[in-house]
Design an enzyme around this catalytic site. Structure first.
Site, mmCIF file in Angstrom:
data_model
loop_
_atom_site.group_PDB
_atom_site.id
_atom_site.type_symbol
_atom_site.label_atom_id
_atom_site.label_comp_id
_atom_site.label_asym_id
_atom_site.label_seq_id
_atom_site.Cartn_x
_atom_site.Cartn_y
_atom_site.Cartn_z
ATOM 1 N N CYS A 329 -11.737 20.618 122.319
ATOM 2 C CA CYS A 329 -12.410 21.461 121.329
ATOM 3 C C CYS A 329 -13.624 20.661 120.834
ATOM 4 C CB CYS A 329 -11.457 21.850 120.200
ATOM 5 S SG CYS A 329 -10.545 20.475 119.475
ATOM 6 N N GLY A 332 -11.337 17.201 119.126
ATOM 7 C CA GLY A 332 -10.191 16.931 119.978
ATOM 8 C C GLY A 332 -8.938 16.537 119.232
ATOM 9 N N TRP A 333 -8.834 16.930 117.939
ATOM 10 C CA TRP A 333 -7.624 16.529 117.204
ATOM 11 C C TRP A 333 -6.966 17.689 116.453
ATOM 12 C CZ3 TRP A 333 -10.762 12.381 114.139
ATOM 13 C CH2 TRP A 333 -11.645 12.983 113.236
ATOM 14 N N ASP A 334 -7.372 18.930 116.714
ATOM 15 C CA ASP A 334 -6.703 20.103 116.127
ATOM 16 C C ASP A 334 -6.282 21.090 117.224
ATOM 17 O OD1 ASP A 334 -6.780 19.672 113.210
ATOM 18 O OD2 ASP A 334 -8.947 19.689 113.479
ATOM 19 N N ARG A 381 -5.295 18.391 106.454
ATOM 20 C CA ARG A 381 -4.976 19.786 106.784
ATOM 21 C C ARG A 381 -3.950 20.365 105.806
ATOM 22 N NH1 ARG A 381 -9.223 18.570 108.903
ATOM 23 N NH2 ARG A 381 -9.538 18.508 111.158
#
Length: 537
Positions: A329, A332-334, A381
Site C-alpha cells: 500500500c 506497508g503497515w496497515d 490506530r
C-alpha cells in the site's frame, strides 16, 4: 495422515463448541499487551521492553523453523529499516527434521543482503521488498510503495550528511563516480539508480506480479508528491512486471467500521473523494476464471471488496507459473499486513503452508511477525478507532468457504468432469446431524444456517462415508474443506478471547438499555467470558 487431520479437526470442533475458551499460545497475551502499548522499533530493543521483543522474535524464528529451512537478513538496531524485524526471515524451502541438520542455503545471502541494503531508499520509509511467505516455491513479498522525489532527496541527503559523507544508497565503488555525484540533482538519474536496485531485488526474488492497494496514484502532502507507485513511473521501469492497481481503503476508513459496532456488511467506501484517483486495473488474463464483475468494485461493501481481492491474490499465487507476488500500500503497515495475514492464514487453513503449526501458534506468528515486527502502529490506530488490525482477524468468518480454498484448483484438475453428481450443494442439503456443524461465536460463521440444537463437530470421515461410491477424491476434498473451516474458526476464537482480555473492545454507541454492542454480546456469549473481562487499552 489425512484421517488423523480429520480426527483432529473434529476434536477441535467439539472442544470449541463445548463453551470452553479455545487453546491459546502462552505468550499471545503478552504480545498483544506490548503491541497495544508501543510501536515496534528495531533500534529500541533494549531494556525491559527489549527483552519482551527478544522473546517475541525468538518465538517467531522457532515457529518458522518448524516447517522451513531459512536464512536470516540481519537488521540489528534497524540498520536497514527501523520498523522491520531485527532478524528478517528468508524462507528457502520446506524441510523435515533430517534436512535441518544438513541445511545449506540455496541463495547467496550476502548478495541478497547487499541488494536489500542498496534498494532500501527506493521505497517509502525505507520499507524495501521483503519476502514473508513461501508457497509452491514462490515468494510472497511485502513493502511500501515507491518513494517520490521529496522523500528520496530528503532521505539520501540525510544519509549523506549523517554518515560522514558516505551515502549508503550509493556505496557501490564500482558504480559511483564523481560524475554520478555531480548528477544527483537529476530526478531521472537518481531514480534510475535506486529504482534499478529495487528492480534487481524483485528479479532476484522472481517476483512478477505487483499488487498496489493505494487509492491514489501518488501520495501528496503539503502540495508535494511524497510517494509514487510503479503504475505511474514515467520512465516505465516496471513495464516488465505485471502491475495490478487494486485500490483499497486506508486505515482511516476503519474508524467507520468501529463506529458501526464492528459491522463491515453494508459499509461502502466513498470513491468520489478528491484524493482518490487510482482506478482499478487488472489484466484480463488474471480475472477470466474468477467470475467476478470487477466493473462494480465501487459498489462493493467492505466484506465483498476484501473477499474479492483475496480471491484474486490467491488465484495469482496458485497459478501454474513460478513467479512471486509483491503486495503493498503506501507505508506497508496497515493494508499490506491485512492481506499478507489473510493469505498466510488461508493457505495454512488448507494445510499448504506452516503445516505443523496449531491454530494458536499460527495466530501468534502472524500477529507477531506480519503486524507487530513490521511496524503496524496499533497504539495510534486504537487511539483513533481505526481498527484495521481487529478487522483482519474478525474477517476470518468470511473466508471459510471453498471459494477461498487453494485446494479447489487441485481438486478441479484431479476430478473427472462430473462424478456421480455429488456436489457441495448436495452436502448443504444434508441434515445437520449428517454433515456436522460449525463451531462459532455466532451463526454468521456457518456455511448453511440452521436452528437444530445439539449438533457439534465438523466433517469427519464417518460423515464423508455418505458420499456415493466412486467419489473418494471429492470426499477427501470435502473433509479438507471442513478442516479449513474449523481451523479458521479456532484462530478467530483464540484471537477474540485474547484481544478482549488485553486490548479490549468498546461498543461505538451503547444502547439506551445499557447493553453492550452486538459484537461484544455475541463474543461474550460464544466464548464464555464475563462482560467485565474487557479492559481499556
Amino acid at each position: 495422515m489425512a484421517g488423523a487431520r480429520a480426527a483432529a479437526a473434529s476434536s477441535a470442533g467439539s472442544s470449541a463448541s463445548s463453551g470452553n475458551p479455545p487453546p491459546q499460545e502462552p505468550g499471545l497475551g503478552e504480545l498483544l499487551e506490548e503491541f497495544s502499548r508501543t510501536q515496534y522499533r528495531a533500534k529500541d530493543c533494549s531494556g525491559t521492553g527489549g527483552s519482551k521483543v527478544e522473546r517475541i522474535e525468538k518465538r517467531c524464528l522457532e515457529l518458522f523453523g518448524r516447517d522451513y529451512c531459512y536464512s536470516v537478513i540481519q537488521n540489528v538496531n534497524g540498520d536497514i529499516c527501523g520498523h522491520y524485524p531485527q532478524h528478517i526471515v528468508f524462507l528457502e524451502y520446506e524441510s523435515s527434521e533430517k534436512e535441518k541438520d544438513t541445511f545449506q542455503s540455496t541463495v547467496q545471502v550476502s548478495k541478497l543482503q547487499d541488494l536489500v541494503y542498496r534498494s532500501k531508499t527506493a521505497r517509502c520509509r525505507g520499507r524495501f521488498v521483503c519476502p514473508v511467505i513461501l508457497f509452491k516455491g514462490k515468494h510472497i513479498c511485502r513493502s511500501a510503495t515507491l518513494a517520490g522525489w521529496g522523500e528520496l532527496y530528503g532521505r539520501t541527503g540525510y544519509n549523506y550528511i549523517f554518515s560522514g559523507g558516505a551515502d549508503d544508497a550509493w556505496a557501490d565503488a564500482e558504480d559511483v563516480t564523481e560524475e554520478d555525484c555531480a548528477h544527483r540533482s537529476s530526478d531521472t538519474h537518481l531514480f534510475d539508480k535506486v529504482r534499478g536496485y529495487d528492480i534487481k531485488l524483485l528479479r532476484y526474488l522472481s517476483v512478477k506480479y505487483i499488487c498496489d492497494l493505494m487509492v491514489e496514484n501518488k501520495k501528496v502532502k503539503f502540495g508535494m508528491n511524497v510517494t509514487s507507485s510503479e503504475k505511474v513511473d514515467k520512465a516505465q521501469r516496471y513495464a516488465d512486471f505485471t502491475l495490478l492497481s487494486i485500490p483499497y481503503p486506508g486505515c482511516e476508513f476503519f474508524k467507520e467500521y468501529k463506529d458501526r459496532d464492528y459491522m463491515a456488511e453494508g459499509l461502502i467506501f466513498n470513491w468520489k473523494q478528491d484524493y482518490v484517483d487510482a482506478p482499478l486495473s487488472i489484466p484480463d488474463f488474471l480475472t477470466c476464471s474468477l467470475n467476478i464483475d470487477w466493473s462494480q468494485y465501487q459498489s462493493w461493501d467492505l466484506v465483498q471488496q476484501t473477499q474479492n481481492y483475496l480471491k484474486l491474490l490467491l488465484s495469482i499465487i496458485n497459478s501454474d507459473d513460478d513467479s512471486g507476488l509483491l503486495v503493498h500500500c503506501i507505508s506497508g503497515w496497515d493494508r499490506t499486513p491485512l492481506f499478507i495475514s489473510l493469505l498466510r492464514l488461508s493457505l495454512w487453513a488448507d494445510g499448504l503452508i506452516h503445516m505443523s503449526l496449531k491454530p494458536a501458534e499460527i495466530l501468534y506468528l502472524t500477529v507477531a511477525y506480519d503486524w507487530f515486527l513490521f511496524g503496524h502502529m496499533l497504539v495510534d490506530r486504537l487511539s483513533k478507532g481505526e481498527e484495521i488490525f481487529f478487522f483482519c482477524f474478525n474477517f476470518l468468518k468470511h473466508i471459510i468457504s471453498e471459494e477461498f480454498s487453494a485446494l479447489k484448483t487441485q481438486r478441479g484438475k484431479s476430478l473427472p468432469a462430473r462424478d456421480a453428481g455429488f456436489t457441495l450443494e448436495d452436502i448443504c442439503m444434508l441434515r445437520r446431524k449428517d454433515r456436522g456443524s460449525t463451531t462459532s461465536l455466532g451463526s454468521d460463521f456457518s456455511l448453511v444456517m440452521e436452528s437444530s440444537p445439539g449438533a457439534t463437530g465438523s466433517f469427519t470421515y464417518e460423515a464423508v462415508d455418505l458420499v456415493p461410491a466412486g467419489t473418494q477424491t471429492q470426499a477427501a476434498w470435502l473433509a479438507a474443506l471442513s478442516e479449513r473451516e474449523t481451523r479458521l474458526q479456532e484462530v478467530r476464537s483464540a484471537f477474540l478471547a485474547t484481544y478482549s482480555s488485553t486490548v479490549g473492545l468498546r461498543a461505538a454507541a451503547p444502547s439506551p438499555s445499557g447493553a453492550i454492542g452486538g459484537l461484544l454480546e455475541q463474543f461474550v456469549r460464544g466464548v464464555g467470558l464475563r462482560g467485565t473481562s474487557s479492559s481499556t487499552s
